[in-house]
Design a protein around this motif. Structure first.
Motif, short mmCIF file in Angstrom:
data_model
loop_
_atom_site.label_atom_id
_atom_site.label_comp_id
_atom_site.label_asym_id
_atom_site.label_seq_id
_atom_site.Cartn_x
_atom_site.Cartn_y
_atom_site.Cartn_z
N UNK A 163 1.65 2.64 8.11
CA UNK A 163 1.19 1.39 7.51
C UNK A 163 1.77 1.18 6.11
N UNK A 164 2.82 1.93 5.80
CA UNK A 164 3.45 1.83 4.49
C UNK A 164 4.41 0.66 4.42
N UNK A 165 4.81 0.31 3.19
CA UNK A 165 5.76 -0.77 3.00
C UNK A 165 7.16 -0.36 3.42
N UNK A 166 8.03 -1.33 3.59
CA UNK A 166 9.39 -1.07 4.04
C UNK A 166 10.11 -0.13 3.08
N UNK A 167 10.67 0.94 3.62
CA UNK A 167 11.43 1.89 2.83
C UNK A 167 10.61 2.88 2.02
#
Length: 423
Positions: A163-167
């Motif tokens: 569920x983390x942000x892109x990259x």
């Protein structure tokens, strides 16, 4: 760091800006703590204060008996009534510290780092420490501090819950594993989390699933490390908000979950080197330790991550839509020079389909909302009036580059009545 040779204690007798006052005094290199008026004198004296500041709002109730017990300590006491001008109150407090308490303004964050490193070494000895690294400011600074103190006897566990942000997973690993040469255990539990979240659309239930699963995954990884000490990113506001300032447990603002709800059979001794620092002080320490600005100066990110920015049940394909849209929002915000002018700016996935036009044909796709707010403490928040041209650029890129989206809306709701996150 337990205390400095020149500690001033600000005693809260009903002051709505006690933390702000303490921060203002600290800016003058005078180490300041906040305690409730109900604190026992013996506990107060453990900090060896050189001065006491009785702080209250103009309309606050009188508590003469509590006042007398502090006056009887023979420590210099100042009674400070805060009205509208907080800056004037701070100036008066600083003058008291210098003139009545003989403070020499010796508290520096550079000195704090040396003291914290010494404290960690004294506490841990030849032992080892495990730390849950989220990539956020607090845990990152604690990781850098502990690593400076004990080197490779620190193991960081970085859990990717999908569920983390892109990259973000790559960035965190790059910074800590390669730049700091830390022992970093990376656990990709994406499928485990998303499988548990499948079909769950109730916000609080989603939060509980994410929280419990995170604890379980971290506990499994920590058990393999077999370290007796647990590093924690506890900061001073966490502690202050856990103190019942009226002497009643019901007065607690929020519970301070020391070990994040870890199972009781995981017996750790806590290492909390920044527990006496405010958030901006933690950032400054991070810069002094060499952490990069792209990590220290990032917008706050909720514990459940994109899970509370994806409305409704989370699917892999719609989560991808949100992640791509959010990346575009951040890219354009930075390009326009607005990233550091806002406290949080992000995208929200709205599980509503609307009619639109894509490639000359009728489309029936999802909605992305954009939210941009400014806040000091997250208790209240004001909507940022981003330039219209910037919003147009964000919208144009999202609808043309993110498959499955044909409409972008802007959230103009302040907190209250709205909350910062949509879930």
């Amino acid at each position: 760091m337990k205390h400095t040779p020149e500690t001033v204690v600000l005693l809260d007798f009903g002051c709505s800006v006690s933390q702000k006052l303490a921060r203002g005094i600290r800016d003058n290199s005078i180490y300041t703590m906040v305690m409730p008026r109900t604190v026992p004198v013996d506990r107060l004296l453990e900090e060896a204060p050189v001065g006491l500041i009785i702080c209250k709002d103009a309309a606050a109730a009188e508590h003469p008996e509590d006042l007398k017990k502090f006056q009887a300590t023979n420590i210099p006491v100042m009674e400070l009534v805060v009205e509208d001008d907080v800056n004037a109150a701070v100036d008066a407090a600083v003058k008291f510290c210098k003139e009545s308490c003989n403070c020499h303004c010796i508290w520096k964050l550079e000195t704090f780092i040396d003291e914290a490193v010494a404290d960690i070494r004294a506490q841990v000895g030849d032992g080892t420490v495990v730390l849950g690294l989220s990539g956020g400011v607090d845990s990152s600074v604690v990781a850098a501090l502990i690593h400076k103190a004990i080197g490779d006897r620190l193991t960081c566990v970085f859990v990717n819950h999908g569920l983390l942000r892109k990259g973000e997973p790559e960035q965190v690993q790059e910074i800590f594993q390669r730049n700091f040469k830390m022992n970093l255990v990376y656990v990709d539990a994406t499928d485990r989390f998303l499988d548990k979240l499948a079909g769950v659309d109730e916000p609080e239930k989603k939060r509980k699933i994410i929280g419990k699963e995170f604890i379980d995954v971290f506990a499994e990884a920590a058990a393999k490390v077999n370290a007796p000490f647990l590093g924690q990113g506890t900061i001073y506001p966490d502690i202050l908000e856990s103190i019942p300032f009226d002497g009643n447990p019901a007065g607690v603002i929020k519970s301070h979950h020391n070990v994040g709800g870890l199972p009781e059979d995981l017996k750790f001794k806590l290492v909390e080197p920044v527990e006496r620092l405010f958030k901006d002080e933690v950032r400054k320490v991070g810069k002094l330790l060499g952490l990069p600005s792209e990590l220290l100066d990032r917008h706050p990110f909720p514990g459940p991550s994109l899970g509370v920015r994806h409305i409704g049940a989370i699917k892999r394909e719609t989560l991808k839509i949100l992640r791509e849209a959010d990346a575009i929002v951040t890219e354009e915000l930075r390009a326009a020079g607005w990233y550091h002018k806002t406290w949080q700016t992000f995208a929200i996935f709205v599980p509503v389909k609307t009619v639109g036009i894509r490639n000359g044909c009728r489309s029936y796709d999802y909605v992305i909302a954009i939210r941009s707010i400014n806040s000091v403490d997250a208790v209240t928040a004001q909507v940022v009036r981003l330039p219209w041209e910037l919003l147009e650029k964000m919208s144009d890129r999202i609808v043309h580059e993110v498959e499955g989206v044909n409409r972008v809306v802007y959230d103009i709701t302040a907190k209250p009545p709205g909350t910062i996150e949509w879930e």
